[in-house]
Design a protein around this motif. Structure first.
Motif, PDB file in Angstrom:
ATOM      1  N   ALA A 149       0.833  -1.205   0.000  1.00 28.75           N
ATOM      2  CA  ALA A 149       0.000   0.000   0.000  1.00 28.75           C
ATOM      3  C   ALA A 149       0.867   1.255   0.000  1.00 28.75           C
ATOM      4  CB  ALA A 149      -0.945  -0.008   1.198  1.00 28.75           C
ATOM      5  N   GLU A 150       1.923   1.260   0.780  1.00 31.06           N
ATOM      6  CA  GLU A 150       2.823   2.419   0.840  1.00 31.06           C
ATOM      7  C   GLU A 150       3.557   2.613  -0.479  1.00 31.06           C
ATOM      8  OE1 GLU A 150       5.131   5.701   2.141  1.00 31.06           O
ATOM      9  OE2 GLU A 150       3.136   4.911   2.638  1.00 31.06           O
ATOM     10  N   LEU A 151       4.011   1.543  -1.089  1.00 27.87           N
ATOM     11  CA  LEU A 151       4.686   1.636  -2.381  1.00 27.87           C
ATOM     12  C   LEU A 151       3.756   2.256  -3.434  1.00 27.87           C
ATOM     13  CD1 LEU A 151       7.100   0.957  -4.256  1.00 27.87           C
ATOM     14  CD2 LEU A 151       6.041  -1.285  -4.580  1.00 27.87           C
ATOM     15  N   LEU A 152       2.510   1.792  -3.481  1.00 26.27           N
ATOM     16  CA  LEU A 152       1.549   2.316  -4.447  1.00 26.27           C
ATOM     17  C   LEU A 152       1.217   3.778  -4.153  1.00 26.27           C
ATOM     18  CD1 LEU A 152      -0.782  -0.786  -4.776  1.00 26.27           C
ATOM     19  CD2 LEU A 152       0.995  -0.025  -6.365  1.00 26.27           C
ATOM     20  N   ARG A 153       1.137   4.142  -2.872  1.00 29.59           N
ATOM     21  CA  ARG A 153       0.880   5.540  -2.508  1.00 29.59           C
ATOM     22  C   ARG A 153       2.018   6.429  -2.991  1.00 29.59           C
ATOM     23  NH1 ARG A 153       2.496   9.334   0.255  1.00 29.59           N
ATOM     24  NH2 ARG A 153       4.138   8.160   1.314  1.00 29.59           N
ATOM     25  N   ARG A 154       3.254   6.005  -2.789  1.00 32.60           N
ATOM     26  CA  ARG A 154       4.413   6.790  -3.212  1.00 32.60           C
ATOM     27  C   ARG A 154       4.485   6.899  -4.735  1.00 32.60           C
ATOM     28  NH1 ARG A 154       8.952   3.941   0.240  1.00 32.60           N
ATOM     29  NH2 ARG A 154      10.324   4.983  -1.247  1.00 32.60           N
ATOM     30  N   GLN A 155       4.138   5.820  -5.399  1.00 34.56           N
ATOM     31  CA  GLN A 155       4.110   5.834  -6.861  1.00 34.56           C
ATOM     32  C   GLN A 155       3.075   6.846  -7.359  1.00 34.56           C
ATOM     33  OE1 GLN A 155       4.190   1.870  -8.550  1.00 34.56           O
ATOM     34  NE2 GLN A 155       2.790   2.514 -10.142  1.00 34.56           N
ATOM     35  N   GLU A 156       1.881   6.828  -6.751  1.00 30.14           N
ATOM     36  CA  GLU A 156       0.828   7.776  -7.134  1.00 30.14           C
ATOM     37  C   GLU A 156       1.262   9.206  -6.859  1.00 30.14           C
ATOM     38  OE1 GLU A 156      -2.336   9.750  -8.512  1.00 30.14           O
ATOM     39  OE2 GLU A 156      -1.786   7.685  -8.950  1.00 30.14           O
ATOM     40  N   GLU A 157       1.987   9.423  -5.793  1.00 28.76           N
ATOM     41  CA  GLU A 157       2.495  10.756  -5.459  1.00 28.76           C
ATOM     42  C   GLU A 157       3.423  11.275  -6.572  1.00 28.76           C
ATOM     43  OE1 GLU A 157       5.336  11.575  -1.975  1.00 28.76           O
ATOM     44  OE2 GLU A 157       3.327  11.722  -1.098  1.00 28.76           O
ATOM     45  N   LEU A 158       4.270  10.415  -7.098  1.00 32.19           N
ATOM     46  CA  LEU A 158       5.151  10.803  -8.201  1.00 32.19           C
ATOM     47  C   LEU A 158       4.352  11.154  -9.452  1.00 32.19           C
ATOM     48  CD1 LEU A 158       7.984   8.136  -7.852  1.00 32.19           C
ATOM     49  CD2 LEU A 158       8.205  10.594  -7.453  1.00 32.19           C
ATOM     50  N   VAL A 159       3.365  10.344  -9.778  1.00 29.96           N
ATOM     51  CA  VAL A 159       2.544  10.577 -10.965  1.00 29.96           C
ATOM     52  C   VAL A 159       1.721  11.855 -10.808  1.00 29.96           C
ATOM     53  CG1 VAL A 159       0.597   9.648 -12.297  1.00 29.96           C
ATOM     54  CG2 VAL A 159       2.481   8.148 -11.623  1.00 29.96           C
ATOM     55  N   ALA A 160       1.225  12.121  -9.609  1.00 30.92           N
ATOM     56  CA  ALA A 160       0.375  13.291  -9.366  1.00 30.92           C
ATOM     57  C   ALA A 160       1.078  14.598  -9.719  1.00 30.92           C
ATOM     58  CB  ALA A 160      -0.084  13.311  -7.905  1.00 30.92           C
ATOM     59  N   GLU A 161       2.376  14.623  -9.621  1.00 33.16           N
ATOM     60  CA  GLU A 161       3.145  15.823  -9.965  1.00 33.16           C
ATOM     61  C   GLU A 161       2.883  16.262 -11.408  1.00 33.16           C
ATOM     62  OE1 GLU A 161       7.867  16.849 -10.672  1.00 33.16           O
ATOM     63  OE2 GLU A 161       7.336  15.250  -9.282  1.00 33.16           O
ATOM     64  N   PHE A 162       2.601  15.298 -12.292  1.00 36.22           N
ATOM     65  CA  PHE A 162       2.420  15.598 -13.713  1.00 36.22           C
ATOM     66  C   PHE A 162       0.951  15.714 -14.133  1.00 36.22           C
ATOM     67  CE2 PHE A 162       6.473  13.504 -13.121  1.00 36.22           C
ATOM     68  CZ  PHE A 162       7.332  14.389 -13.772  1.00 36.22           C
ATOM     69  N   ARG A 163       0.009  15.408 -13.244  1.00 36.24           N
ATOM     70  CA  ARG A 163      -1.418  15.438 -13.610  1.00 36.24           C
ATOM     71  C   ARG A 163      -1.919  16.804 -14.063  1.00 36.24           C
ATOM     72  NH1 ARG A 163      -3.640  10.570 -13.256  1.00 36.24           N
ATOM     73  NH2 ARG A 163      -3.142   9.235 -11.499  1.00 36.24           N
ATOM     74  N   PRO A 164      -1.467  17.924 -13.489  1.00 34.88           N
ATOM     75  CA  PRO A 164      -1.980  19.215 -13.972  1.00 34.88           C
ATOM     76  C   PRO A 164      -1.765  19.439 -15.463  1.00 34.88           C
ATOM     77  CG  PRO A 164      -0.895  19.507 -11.867  1.00 34.88           C
ATOM     78  CD  PRO A 164      -0.627  18.083 -12.302  1.00 34.88           C
ATOM     79  N   ARG A 165      -0.754  18.829 -16.036  1.00 37.25           N
ATOM     80  CA  ARG A 165      -0.509  18.959 -17.475  1.00 37.25           C
ATOM     81  C   ARG A 165      -1.636  18.356 -18.303  1.00 37.25           C
ATOM     82  NH1 ARG A 165       5.834  17.266 -18.239  1.00 37.25           N
ATOM     83  NH2 ARG A 165       6.718  18.799 -16.801  1.00 37.25           N
ATOM     84  N   GLN A 166      -2.397  17.464 -17.689  1.00 35.25           N
ATOM     85  CA  GLN A 166      -3.492  16.809 -18.401  1.00 35.25           C
ATOM     86  C   GLN A 166      -4.562  17.814 -18.788  1.00 35.25           C
ATOM     87  OE1 GLN A 166      -4.558  13.191 -16.442  1.00 35.25           O
ATOM     88  NE2 GLN A 166      -6.314  12.827 -17.739  1.00 35.25           N
ATOM     89  N   VAL A 167      -4.776  18.821 -17.958  1.00 35.48           N
ATOM     90  CA  VAL A 167      -5.837  19.785 -18.234  1.00 35.48           C
ATOM     91  C   VAL A 167      -5.309  21.171 -18.588  1.00 35.48           C
ATOM     92  CG1 VAL A 167      -7.621  18.644 -16.875  1.00 35.48           C
ATOM     93  CG2 VAL A 167      -6.092  20.267 -15.771  1.00 35.48           C
ATOM     94  N   GLU A 168      -4.047  21.438 -18.319  1.00 32.71           N
ATOM     95  CA  GLU A 168      -3.477  22.759 -18.587  1.00 32.71           C
ATOM     96  C   GLU A 168      -2.355  22.629 -19.607  1.00 32.71           C
ATOM     97  OE1 GLU A 168      -3.316  26.364 -19.035  1.00 32.71           O
ATOM     98  OE2 GLU A 168      -4.734  25.748 -17.487  1.00 32.71           O
TER      99      GLU A 168
END
Length: 197
Positions: A149-168
């Protein structure tokens, strides 16, 4: 800049089964990638017909996955995704809910496979700098449930950094492309032969 629509949660079997339709998944993905589109433009992009896309967009709206937005004029009626991601629990005590979860998970896994096969068919046409960072990969780890669960949370945290580019679009650097990073976490069964054909 965080987007106000980070994710939508599906919490009942009817919504999960509704979302599991291949065209509906494709429509939500298209709207997330391309931004607001009319049913006509979505149908053209997906190689489908307008009445069919219109019907499925209305079904998606029932479950809060898409919504109408203002168009360029009174005749244009575009749709947009309500969130950048869809989330659902992958386990349930209720048998009907678990059956719906299993069905959606299977449809998603099939889409991952089909996307990978399309990529392999055209990979040779892509520049080397893109080819060298794509393709399959996996890791066999020995983890506790809490560590996973912690590994997946950390992975999602890394991906979240780039999510704003999806809409902006202005946040995308020159040369940025849409990249799909698919993941499917499984557990080995104690009696399973790892490389059985």
């Amino acid at each position: 800049m965080p987007d106000p629509r980070p994710q939508v949660a599906l919490t009942d079997p009817t919504a999960l089964r509704a979302y599991a339709h291949p065209l509906r998944l494709a429509l939500v993905g298209l709207l997330r990638r391309e931004g607001p589109l009319t049913a006509t433009r979505a149908a053209r992009a997906l190689g489908d017909n307008v009445p069919n896309c219109s019907f499925h967009l209305r079904q998606l709206a029932k479950y809060g996955l898409v919504e109408r937005v203002a168009g360029a004029d009174a005749r244009e009626r575009p749709w947009q995704a309500t969130a950048l991601a869809t989330q659902w629990e992958h386990h349930a005590d209720d048998p009907a809910m678990q059956a719906a979860v299993d069905h959606l998970d299977a449809v998603i896994a099939k889409r991952y496979y089909e996307r990978a096969m399309r990529w392999l068919a055209r990979r040779a046409e892509e520049p080397a700098e893109w080819r060298r960072n794509t393709g399959p990969g996996d890791a066999l780890l020995f983890l506790t449930a809490e560590e996973l669960a912690e590994l997946l949370r950390r992975q999602e945290e890394l991906v979240a950094e780039f999510r704003p580019r999806q809409v902006e679009e202005s946040l995308r650097p020159p040369g940025a492309r849409a990249v799909s990073i698919a993941q499917y976490v499984t557990l080995y069964h104690p009696d399973e032969a790892a490389d059985r054909p």
